[in-house]
Design a protein around this motif. Structure first.
Motif, PDB file in Angstrom:
ATOM      1  N   ILE A 118      43.501  30.124  49.635  1.00  0.00           N
ATOM      2  CA  ILE A 118      43.250  31.485  50.153  1.00  0.00           C
ATOM      3  C   ILE A 118      44.098  32.513  49.393  1.00  0.00           C
ATOM      4  CG2 ILE A 118      44.884  31.389  52.132  1.00  0.00           C
ATOM      5  CD1 ILE A 118      41.355  32.980  52.156  1.00  0.00           C
ATOM      6  N   ALA A 119      45.284  32.105  48.946  1.00  0.00           N
ATOM      7  CA  ALA A 119      46.115  33.030  48.147  1.00  0.00           C
ATOM      8  C   ALA A 119      45.381  33.397  46.851  1.00  0.00           C
ATOM      9  CB  ALA A 119      47.470  32.403  47.826  1.00  0.00           C
ATOM     10  N   SER A 120      44.672  32.435  46.271  1.00  0.00           N
ATOM     11  CA  SER A 120      43.932  32.703  45.027  1.00  0.00           C
ATOM     12  C   SER A 120      42.792  33.684  45.268  1.00  0.00           C
ATOM     13  CB  SER A 120      43.354  31.402  44.456  1.00  0.00           C
ATOM     14  OG  SER A 120      44.399  30.535  44.143  1.00  0.00           O
ATOM     15  N   VAL A 121      42.106  33.514  46.396  1.00  0.00           N
ATOM     16  CA  VAL A 121      40.996  34.428  46.720  1.00  0.00           C
ATOM     17  C   VAL A 121      41.535  35.855  46.845  1.00  0.00           C
ATOM     18  CG1 VAL A 121      39.220  34.993  48.426  1.00  0.00           C
ATOM     19  CG2 VAL A 121      39.695  32.586  47.894  1.00  0.00           C
ATOM     20  N   VAL A 122      42.658  35.990  47.566  1.00  0.00           N
ATOM     21  CA  VAL A 122      43.257  37.326  47.754  1.00  0.00           C
ATOM     22  C   VAL A 122      43.723  37.888  46.406  1.00  0.00           C
ATOM     23  CG1 VAL A 122      45.144  38.615  48.840  1.00  0.00           C
ATOM     24  CG2 VAL A 122      44.014  36.776  50.123  1.00  0.00           C
ATOM     25  N   ALA A 123      44.392  37.039  45.617  1.00  0.00           N
ATOM     26  CA  ALA A 123      44.946  37.501  44.339  1.00  0.00           C
ATOM     27  C   ALA A 123      43.829  37.990  43.403  1.00  0.00           C
ATOM     28  CB  ALA A 123      45.742  36.373  43.682  1.00  0.00           C
ATOM     29  N   ASN A 124      42.698  37.275  43.397  1.00  0.00           N
ATOM     30  CA  ASN A 124      41.603  37.696  42.516  1.00  0.00           C
ATOM     31  C   ASN A 124      41.062  39.072  42.916  1.00  0.00           C
ATOM     32  OD1 ASN A 124      41.911  35.371  41.068  1.00  0.00           O
ATOM     33  ND2 ASN A 124      40.237  34.269  42.081  1.00  0.00           N
ATOM     34  N   TYR A 125      41.044  39.308  44.232  1.00  0.00           N
ATOM     35  CA  TYR A 125      40.609  40.637  44.711  1.00  0.00           C
ATOM     36  C   TYR A 125      41.624  41.711  44.291  1.00  0.00           C
ATOM     37  CZ  TYR A 125      40.132  44.570  47.892  1.00  0.00           C
ATOM     38  OH  TYR A 125      40.050  45.851  48.399  1.00  0.00           O
ATOM     39  N   PHE A 126      42.904  41.421  44.469  1.00  0.00           N
ATOM     40  CA  PHE A 126      43.929  42.409  44.096  1.00  0.00           C
ATOM     41  C   PHE A 126      43.905  42.677  42.584  1.00  0.00           C
ATOM     42  CE2 PHE A 126      46.849  41.484  48.008  1.00  0.00           C
ATOM     43  CZ  PHE A 126      46.062  42.326  48.784  1.00  0.00           C
ATOM     44  N   GLU A 127      43.559  41.654  41.821  1.00  0.00           N
ATOM     45  CA  GLU A 127      43.464  41.839  40.360  1.00  0.00           C
ATOM     46  C   GLU A 127      42.359  42.840  40.030  1.00  0.00           C
ATOM     47  OE1 GLU A 127      42.292  38.371  37.924  1.00  0.00           O
ATOM     48  OE2 GLU A 127      43.996  38.942  36.666  1.00  0.00           O
ATOM     49  N   GLU A 128      41.200  42.652  40.677  1.00  0.00           N
ATOM     50  CA  GLU A 128      40.072  43.581  40.457  1.00  0.00           C
ATOM     51  C   GLU A 128      40.436  44.994  40.875  1.00  0.00           C
ATOM     52  OE1 GLU A 128      36.252  42.885  42.483  1.00  0.00           O
ATOM     53  OE2 GLU A 128      36.483  40.827  41.738  1.00  0.00           O
ATOM     54  N   GLN A 129      41.161  45.083  41.986  1.00  0.00           N
ATOM     55  CA  GLN A 129      41.530  46.382  42.560  1.00  0.00           C
ATOM     56  C   GLN A 129      42.709  47.018  41.803  1.00  0.00           C
ATOM     57  OE1 GLN A 129      41.531  47.314  47.145  1.00  0.00           O
ATOM     58  NE2 GLN A 129      43.494  46.412  46.690  1.00  0.00           N
ATOM     59  N   ASN A 130      43.443  46.148  41.060  1.00  0.00           N
ATOM     60  CA  ASN A 130      44.675  46.552  40.359  1.00  0.00           C
ATOM     61  C   ASN A 130      45.697  47.147  41.326  1.00  0.00           C
ATOM     62  OD1 ASN A 130      46.255  46.595  38.021  1.00  0.00           O
ATOM     63  ND2 ASN A 130      45.807  48.766  37.675  1.00  0.00           N
ATOM     64  N   ALA A 131      45.734  46.607  42.518  1.00  0.00           N
ATOM     65  CA  ALA A 131      46.699  47.051  43.537  1.00  0.00           C
ATOM     66  C   ALA A 131      46.669  46.036  44.672  1.00  0.00           C
ATOM     67  CB  ALA A 131      46.327  48.424  44.070  1.00  0.00           C
ATOM     68  N   GLY A 132      47.764  45.985  45.419  1.00  0.00           N
ATOM     69  CA  GLY A 132      47.803  45.114  46.603  1.00  0.00           C
ATOM     70  C   GLY A 132      49.110  44.348  46.700  1.00  0.00           C
ATOM     71  N   THR A 133      49.431  43.963  47.926  1.00  0.00           N
ATOM     72  CA  THR A 133      50.651  43.205  48.188  1.00  0.00           C
ATOM     73  C   THR A 133      50.272  41.923  48.906  1.00  0.00           C
ATOM     74  OG1 THR A 133      51.975  45.210  48.378  1.00  0.00           O
ATOM     75  CG2 THR A 133      52.862  43.242  49.447  1.00  0.00           C
ATOM     76  N   LEU A 134      50.621  40.795  48.297  1.00  0.00           N
ATOM     77  CA  LEU A 134      50.359  39.497  48.919  1.00  0.00           C
ATOM     78  C   LEU A 134      51.691  38.848  49.274  1.00  0.00           C
ATOM     79  CD1 LEU A 134      48.704  36.955  49.673  1.00  0.00           C
ATOM     80  CD2 LEU A 134      48.808  36.283  47.263  1.00  0.00           C
ATOM     81  N   ALA A 135      51.897  38.593  50.570  1.00  0.00           N
ATOM     82  CA  ALA A 135      53.108  37.893  51.020  1.00  0.00           C
ATOM     83  C   ALA A 135      52.685  36.557  51.613  1.00  0.00           C
ATOM     84  CB  ALA A 135      53.844  38.719  52.067  1.00  0.00           C
ATOM     85  N   VAL A 136      53.416  35.516  51.262  1.00  0.00           N
ATOM     86  CA  VAL A 136      53.085  34.172  51.758  1.00  0.00           C
ATOM     87  C   VAL A 136      54.354  33.551  52.334  1.00  0.00           C
ATOM     88  CG1 VAL A 136      52.151  31.903  51.153  1.00  0.00           C
ATOM     89  CG2 VAL A 136      51.356  33.936  49.927  1.00  0.00           C
ATOM     90  N   ILE A 137      54.221  32.949  53.529  1.00  0.00           N
ATOM     91  CA  ILE A 137      55.398  32.309  54.127  1.00  0.00           C
ATOM     92  C   ILE A 137      55.513  30.888  53.582  1.00  0.00           C
ATOM     93  CG2 ILE A 137      56.691  31.777  56.199  1.00  0.00           C
ATOM     94  CD1 ILE A 137      55.090  33.810  57.742  1.00  0.00           C
TER      95      ILE A 137
END
Ligand SMILES: NC(=O)c1ccc[n+]([C@@H]2O[C@H](COP(=O)([O-])OP(=O)(O)OC[C@H]3O[C@@H](n4cnc5c(N)ncnc54)[C@H](OP(=O)(O)O)[C@@H]3O)[C@@H](O)[C@H]2O)c1
Length: 246
Positions: A118-137
């Motif tokens: 799921i982190a990869s799915v989120v990261a790919n979206y943030f890459e397209e958007q060129n913005a975003g913060t992903l925090a993982v516990i």
């Protein structure tokens, strides 16, 4: 208004982070596998912060074929996503898991493979958007394998190393990748454990995550004293470490 999605939002720690975002009038999508619990938490957050927008949706981390579809639905629900917190996890009974290989596979899938997926799915979206913060516990348990919890610990180590790679991938972009390493926290996950001095509350850790996400920190030990504890633990020579009862 910031738009946040939380995977595993019924986590006691995640709930405390959600409260902080709700205080800032954010739009929060709580995702989890137990819709009844999520609805209760959502009602509580709305009562706590009436100006926040709280939504809920179904997400079972183990249904990995659905991860992309769940993310697409989250995006459709929020319109865009500024930040994501991945909070789900499980603390296995180490001894039982050592002997039961299907349980070991199940625990590893929950704590490592599903998180990375799921982190990869989120990261790919943030890459397209060129913005975003992903925090993982992740956990301090991932900093060094110990006989008392190396199955959980090595899954968290995989997550920490994966996030390190993601941070490097996004190092020259505005996308922030944050590794959260709590020590022992008093939550339902540790309800069966005797509480000692090193235990922190879910509120302390949840607020620390909010602070890390809003400031765009990178590797965060919570509470902060765990950085020193783990520095010492990591530097004990292996020849001595392997003989310790840890
Ligand atoms: N507590 C600690 O001492 C500690 C220390 C270091 C790191 N952590 C990490 O902190 C995170 C949050 O844990 P917590 O302490 O807040 O414990 P918690 O309240 O027990 O939360 C664990 C969460 O994981 C969710 N979950 C487990 N399997 C799932 C699945 N297949 N699909 C969706 N959700 C699933 C649970 O959902 P249900 O409500 O549906 O069961 C629950 O919301 C975890 O990643 C944990 O490993 C905890």
């Amino acid at each position: 208004m910031a738009k946040i999605v939380i995977f595993g939002a019924t986590s006691a720690i995640a709930y405390e982070t959600a409260k902080c975002f709700a205080n800032k009038k954010s739009e929060i999508l709580l995702l989890g596998r137990d819709m009844i619990k999520l609805d209760i938490l959502a009602a509580d957050l709305r009562a706590h912060s009436p100006k926040a927008i709280i939504k809920t949706g179904h997400f079972d981390a183990l249904e990995m074929k659905e991860h992309e579809a769940v993310f697409d639905s989250a995006l459709a629900e929020l319109g865009s996503i500024d930040a994501a917190l991945i909070a789900f996890g499980s603390l296995p009974d180490e001894k039982a898991t050592e002997k039961n290989i299907s349980l070991l596979q199940h625990e590893y899938t929950t704590n490592a493979t599903a998180v990375i997926s799921i982190a990869s799915v989120v990261a790919n979206y943030f890459e397209e958007q060129n913005a975003g913060t992903l925090a993982v516990i992740s956990s301090v348990a991932g900093d060094r394998g110990r006989q008392s919890n190396y199955i959980y610990g090595s899954a968290k180590a995989a997550v920490s190393a994966f996030l390190q790679g993601l941070r490097n991938r996004f190092g020259k972009t505005p996308v922030k990748i944050i590794t959260i390493k709590p020590g022992m926290v008093d939550t339902p996950m540790t309800a069966h454990l005797k509480k000692g001095l090193l235990f922190a509350s879910a509120r302390t850790v949840g607020e620390g995550i909010f602070d890390a996400m809003t400031r765009g920190k990178e590797i965060v030990y919570l509470p902060g004293y765990w950085r020193l504890v783990m520095f010492i633990v990591k530097h004990i020579p292996e020849s001595i470490f392997k003989k310790l009862s840890l």
